[in-house]
Design an enzyme around this catalytic site. Structure first.
Site, PDB file in Angstrom:
ATOM      1  N   ARG A 108       8.784  -2.429   2.249  1.00 10.80           N
ATOM      2  CA  ARG A 108       7.202  -1.927   2.817  1.00 10.80           C
ATOM      3  C   ARG A 108       6.741  -1.151   1.440  1.00 10.80           C
ATOM      4  O   ARG A 108       6.719  -1.348   0.636  1.00 10.80           O
ATOM      5  CB  ARG A 108       7.040  -1.306   3.961  1.00 10.80           C
ATOM      6  CG  ARG A 108       5.400  -1.325   4.273  1.00 10.80           C
ATOM      7  CD  ARG A 108       4.581  -0.795   3.647  1.00 10.80           C
ATOM      8  NE  ARG A 108       4.215   1.198   3.751  1.00 10.80           N
ATOM      9  CZ  ARG A 108       3.587   1.738   3.218  1.00 10.80           C
ATOM     10  NH1 ARG A 108       2.820   1.790   1.927  1.00 10.80           N
ATOM     11  NH2 ARG A 108       4.231   3.057   3.324  1.00 10.80           N
ATOM     12  N   ASP A 109       7.462   0.347   1.353  1.00  6.95           N
ATOM     13  CA  ASP A 109       7.249   1.267   0.357  1.00  6.95           C
ATOM     14  C   ASP A 109       7.703   1.383  -1.087  1.00  6.95           C
ATOM     15  O   ASP A 109       7.032   1.272  -2.023  1.00  6.95           O
ATOM     16  CB  ASP A 109       6.407   2.557   1.316  1.00  6.95           C
ATOM     17  CG  ASP A 109       6.093   3.681   0.483  1.00  6.95           C
ATOM     18  OD1 ASP A 109       5.015   3.606  -0.160  1.00  6.95           O
ATOM     19  OD2 ASP A 109       6.582   4.771   0.323  1.00  6.95           O
ATOM     20  N   CYS A 149       2.556   4.712  -4.344  1.00  4.83           N
ATOM     21  CA  CYS A 149       1.503   4.046  -3.682  1.00  4.83           C
ATOM     22  C   CYS A 149       0.693   3.355  -4.932  1.00  4.83           C
ATOM     23  O   CYS A 149       0.504   4.075  -6.096  1.00  4.83           O
ATOM     24  CB  CYS A 149       0.659   5.418  -3.348  1.00  4.83           C
ATOM     25  SG  CYS A 149      -1.009   4.808  -2.525  1.00  4.83           S
ATOM     26  N   HIS A 169       7.356  12.259   5.168  1.00  8.69           N
ATOM     27  CA  HIS A 169       7.534  11.248   4.027  1.00  8.69           C
ATOM     28  C   HIS A 169       7.006  11.854   2.941  1.00  8.69           C
ATOM     29  O   HIS A 169       6.672  12.300   2.694  1.00  8.69           O
ATOM     30  CB  HIS A 169       6.651   9.835   4.822  1.00  8.69           C
ATOM     31  CG  HIS A 169       6.392   9.226   3.501  1.00  8.69           C
ATOM     32  ND1 HIS A 169       6.858   7.846   4.093  1.00  8.69           N
ATOM     33  CD2 HIS A 169       6.140   9.217   2.152  1.00  8.69           C
ATOM     34  CE1 HIS A 169       6.726   7.319   2.335  1.00  8.69           C
ATOM     35  NE2 HIS A 169       5.659   7.989   2.302  1.00  8.69           N
ATOM     36  N   HIS A 177       7.633  11.395  -1.281  1.00 11.89           N
ATOM     37  CA  HIS A 177       7.749  10.949  -2.685  1.00 11.89           C
ATOM     38  C   HIS A 177       8.367  12.006  -3.031  1.00 11.89           C
ATOM     39  O   HIS A 177       8.195  13.442  -3.863  1.00 11.89           O
ATOM     40  CB  HIS A 177       6.695  10.431  -2.857  1.00 11.89           C
ATOM     41  CG  HIS A 177       6.337   9.014  -2.521  1.00 11.89           C
ATOM     42  ND1 HIS A 177       6.310   8.180  -2.650  1.00 11.89           N
ATOM     43  CD2 HIS A 177       5.508   9.082  -1.213  1.00 11.89           C
ATOM     44  CE1 HIS A 177       5.859   6.948  -2.095  1.00 11.89           C
ATOM     45  NE2 HIS A 177       5.593   7.861  -1.351  1.00 11.89           N
ATOM     46  N   ASN A 197      10.092   6.869  -3.044  1.00  9.18           N
ATOM     47  CA  ASN A 197      10.059   7.815  -2.614  1.00  9.18           C
ATOM     48  C   ASN A 197      11.347   8.511  -2.552  1.00  9.18           C
ATOM     49  O   ASN A 197      12.203   8.007  -3.433  1.00  9.18           O
ATOM     50  CB  ASN A 197      10.976   6.838  -0.957  1.00  9.18           C
ATOM     51  CG  ASN A 197       9.483   6.351  -0.546  1.00  9.18           C
ATOM     52  OD1 ASN A 197       8.132   6.791   0.194  1.00  9.18           O
ATOM     53  ND2 ASN A 197       8.913   5.040  -1.507  1.00  9.18           N
TER      54      ASN A 197
END
Length: 300
Positions: free
Chosen positions: A13-14, A239, A206, A208, A248
């Site tokens: 996903r990310d 993003c 979370h 980055h 990430n």
């Protein structure tokens, strides 16, 4: 040392949402399968967002249909609104991760809603889940350390949101450094403050790696007692609505660091590296994660 740290794999996903290449459903399913075989048990597999805004996330229902439920596997769907929750529930996700932006500037640009409106949506989803059942619920507060539009994000802003989520009974709260501006000392303080504001919730983080502080922040979080961290195989990510935000922290980098220190993660580092290199070939660029470029140590 034998403490276990849970790593939530967010690559499908990310990791993929900020890539210019748009993968086919079969490619995404192959990616998820490789991650499963590498030891991932909680995987953010889909995002129930408008595919016109984020075309990389198209095909959520098809992916869920092609990824049968399995014992020990939690298929996580990201949701932004009630429609997203309904889609996640209908698709059979074991978990739904609701994203709430910590600032109005990011919220309006990213989700078309203010912070207050997003928290109202979270409350409505929590109420509906309590009445009807559905996937396990978590919330991620994005830009919890800094916003590309509103600048610094204060501890008080994040604490107020965490307190409200805790009062709603949300069992897991994640704080996200969406654009990679945090430092280890701020991470420690913010974790302590969020824990005090929502003592019943499990905390997740979370990070980055935009400014090369991702692993240092992960270390600080683990030292502060956090046992659940997000990471993305190959260091994929970013993003679409955050200028200059890069990937990430790499799952293989985090696994290497933790297991060298004696922690248990349940991942197979060799398979993670193979998966990152396989995805790099598909995307046509080398993996960002250091361990996939340098190799493990000692070498097998």
């Amino acid at each position: 040392m034998s403490r276990r740290v849970e790593i939530v794999e967010v690559g499908p996903r990310d990791g993929l949402q900020n890539e210019s290449a748009i993968l086919e459903v079969d490619q995404k399913l192959a990616f998820i399968d490789r991650l499963r075989r590498a030891g991932a048990r909680r995987i953010e597999v889909v995002s129930f967002v408008n595919p016109r805004r984020v075309p990389q996330m198209a095909g959520a229902e098809e992916i869920m249909a092609g990824l049968p439920a399995a014992e020990g596997l939690s298929r996580i769907g990201l949701v932004l609104n009630m429609k997203g929750w309904e889609r996640a529930a209908a698709a059979g996700c074991e978990e739904a991760n609701v994203v709430v932006c910590a600032t109005d500037g990011f919220g309006v640009r990213n989700q078309g809603a203010s912070v207050a409106e997003q928290m109202a949506t979270l409350a409505a989803i929590a109420e509906r889940r309590a009445a009807e059942g559905g996937p396990a619920l978590s919330v991620t507060f994005s830009v919890a350390f800094g916003c590309p539009f509103d600048g610094e994000v204060s501890e008080d802003q994040v604490v107020a949101l965490a307190r409200e989520a805790g009062a709603l009974g949300v069992p897991e709260i994640a704080i996200a450094d969406t654009i990679g501006v945090a430092d280890p000392w701020t991470v420690r303080r913010r974790i302590s403050a969020v824990r005090a504001a929502a003592p019943e919730a499990r905390l997740r983080v979370h990070f980055h790696d935009t400014r090369n502080t991702g692993l240092a922040n992960a270390y600080a979080a683990v030292e502060a007692g956090v046992q659940v961290l997000d990471a993305s195989c190959g260091g994929l990510g970013g993003c679409p609505f955050a200028p200059n935000a890069t990937g990430n922290i790499g799952t293989e980098d985090l696994v290497y660091m933790l297991e060298r220190a004696g922690f248990e993660t349940g991942y197979d580092l060799g398979r993670l590296i193979e998966t990152a290199q396989w995805m790099a070939e598909i995307l046509g660029k080398p993996p960002a994660a250091s361990v996939s470029r340098a190799g493990s140590f000692p070498n097998a």
